[in-house]
Design a protein around this motif. Structure first.
Motif, PDB file in Angstrom:
ATOM      1  N   ASN A 132     -55.869  -0.905  11.503  1.00 40.24           N
ATOM      2  CA  ASN A 132     -55.605   0.455  11.026  1.00 40.24           C
ATOM      3  C   ASN A 132     -54.147   0.870  11.147  1.00 40.24           C
ATOM      4  OD1 ASN A 132     -58.329   0.655  10.512  1.00 40.24           O
ATOM      5  ND2 ASN A 132     -58.796   1.844  12.353  1.00 40.24           N
ATOM      6  N   TRP A 133     -53.472   0.437  12.196  1.00 36.38           N
ATOM      7  CA  TRP A 133     -52.164   0.999  12.497  1.00 36.38           C
ATOM      8  C   TRP A 133     -51.020  -0.010  12.506  1.00 36.38           C
ATOM      9  CZ3 TRP A 133     -55.154   3.485  17.008  1.00 36.38           C
ATOM     10  CH2 TRP A 133     -55.781   4.663  16.583  1.00 36.38           C
ATOM     11  N   VAL A 134     -51.326  -1.277  12.713  1.00 33.70           N
ATOM     12  CA  VAL A 134     -50.263  -2.285  12.810  1.00 33.70           C
ATOM     13  C   VAL A 134     -50.136  -3.081  11.515  1.00 33.70           C
ATOM     14  CG1 VAL A 134     -49.423  -4.324  14.031  1.00 33.70           C
ATOM     15  CG2 VAL A 134     -50.496  -2.462  15.312  1.00 33.70           C
ATOM     16  N   LEU A 135     -51.208  -3.753  11.111  1.00 35.08           N
ATOM     17  CA  LEU A 135     -51.155  -4.582   9.904  1.00 35.08           C
ATOM     18  C   LEU A 135     -50.866  -3.737   8.672  1.00 35.08           C
ATOM     19  CD1 LEU A 135     -54.147  -7.003  10.596  1.00 35.08           C
ATOM     20  CD2 LEU A 135     -51.753  -7.207  11.304  1.00 35.08           C
ATOM     21  N   SER A 136     -51.278  -2.460   8.724  1.00 34.20           N
ATOM     22  CA  SER A 136     -50.999  -1.534   7.618  1.00 34.20           C
ATOM     23  C   SER A 136     -49.549  -1.052   7.618  1.00 34.20           C
ATOM     24  CB  SER A 136     -51.915  -0.317   7.726  1.00 34.20           C
ATOM     25  OG  SER A 136     -51.600   0.430   8.902  1.00 34.20           O
ATOM     26  N   GLY A 137     -48.910  -1.146   8.789  1.00 30.77           N
ATOM     27  CA  GLY A 137     -47.542  -0.659   8.928  1.00 30.77           C
ATOM     28  C   GLY A 137     -47.412   0.838   9.123  1.00 30.77           C
ATOM     29  N   THR A 138     -48.539   1.546   9.282  1.00 27.18           N
ATOM     30  CA  THR A 138     -48.458   3.008   9.401  1.00 27.18           C
ATOM     31  C   THR A 138     -48.007   3.466  10.781  1.00 27.18           C
ATOM     32  OG1 THR A 138     -50.800   3.161   9.991  1.00 27.18           O
ATOM     33  CG2 THR A 138     -50.227   3.358   7.645  1.00 27.18           C
TER      34      THR A 138
END
Length: 301
Positions: A221-227
């Motif tokens: 949710n937060w790392v691979l997405s870069g958000t």
């Protein structure tokens, strides 16, 4: 409205502001305090009464604390107890066991209850009344605080033991999460180096014995997405990991693996600064798996 539905929320940041809104929606008569005018204005915009003076809330029957540190808890509680009427103070701060023990003793001397109830579940859990809480207090104090705990958690709290025990287990929870954020990042970095999509690797691991909330949700949710927009800061996680190691050493324990992970958080803090999202630890331990990449320069305070 009944006097016993009056509650103060001290600290109107991401978590405190959301908890204040949840209590307000549940029919509590909420007054919020924060030294930040911007935080007070944000709460007021959600229909919550606010005050710029902490002493205005002395003697309010129920109080929820959501504060940055144990030292601020120690400075705040005596002010709240300076007038009669307080029934229970529920401290959701990730604080220190010794602080909670001394605040419980102080509250008891004023005929009030003090409950250390550090929470997990983030701003979404705070906004929906579905937090989980690690509760440390006497049975009598927990009973005095139960209606507030139920409103914040929907009954999802564990009474760990006496005063301070909630802080112990919450700090252990956070340092385990900190270590897992490092180890999952490193593992996914290895997967990517072998040409494997980190998202596929994370999903596969999450269905097996090595899986965790970190691999199943935080990284996708937060790392691979870069958000990197969890709402919890790297500075706070680095602080919590360091506190957990200090707490362990105070009782003669030397958790080497956890201490090594905590040191990596200090290195990330130096590189990225305290305001970075805590999921940005991946940028220092596995920069290839996040679109954000490695930090360009070392943070300057």
């Amino acid at each position: 409205m009944s006097n016993n539905r009056r509650i103060a929320v001290i600290g109107l940041g991401s978590m405190g502001g959301a908890m204040a809104s949840t209590l307000h929606s549940a029919g509590w008569d909420v007054t919020g305090f924060d030294p930040s005018e911007a935080a007070r204005n944000a709460a007021a915009g959600a229909g919550i009464s606010t005050t710029a003076e902490l002493r205005d809330l002395a003697g309010v029957p129920y109080v929820v604390l959501s504060l940055p540190s144990a030292k601020i808890v120690e400075a705040t509680v005596p002010v709240l107890l300076s007038a009669p009427g307080t029934i229970a103070i529920i401290d959701t701060t990730t604080s220190e066991p010794s602080t909670s023990t001394s605040m419980a003793t102080l509250a008891d001397s004023h005929g009030a209850a003090f409950v250390d109830a550090p929470v997990s579940g983030g701003r979404d859990g705070a906004a929906t009344g579905t937090l989980s809480a690690f509760v440390g207090a006497t049975d009598t104090a927990v009973a005095a605080a139960q209606t507030v705990l139920d409103a914040l958690t929907g009954g999802r709290y564990a009474h760990i033991g006496g005063p301070g025990s909630g802080n112990v287990v919450k700090l252990l929870n956070n340092v385990l999460a900190a270590a897992n954020l490092v180890s999952v990042g490193e593992a996914l970095g290895v997967a990517k180096a072998y040409g494997i999509d980190p998202a596929v690797a994370a999903a596969s691991i999450s269905n097996a014995s090595g899986g965790s909330k970190v691999s199943a949700a935080m990284y996708p949710n937060w790392v691979l997405s870069g958000t990197h927009d969890s709402g919890f800061s790297l500075g706070l996680m680095a602080r919590d990991a360091a506190l957990a190691i200090d707490m362990a050493r105070q009782v003669g324990e030397h958790p080497e693996l956890l201490a090594a992970a905590a040191e990596q958080w200090q290195e990330a803090l130096a590189a990225l600064g305290p305001a970075a999202d805590f999921t940005e630890i991946a940028r220092t331990v596995a920069p290839a798996v996040t679109p954000a990449g490695a930090p360009k320069t070392t943070h300057v305070a």
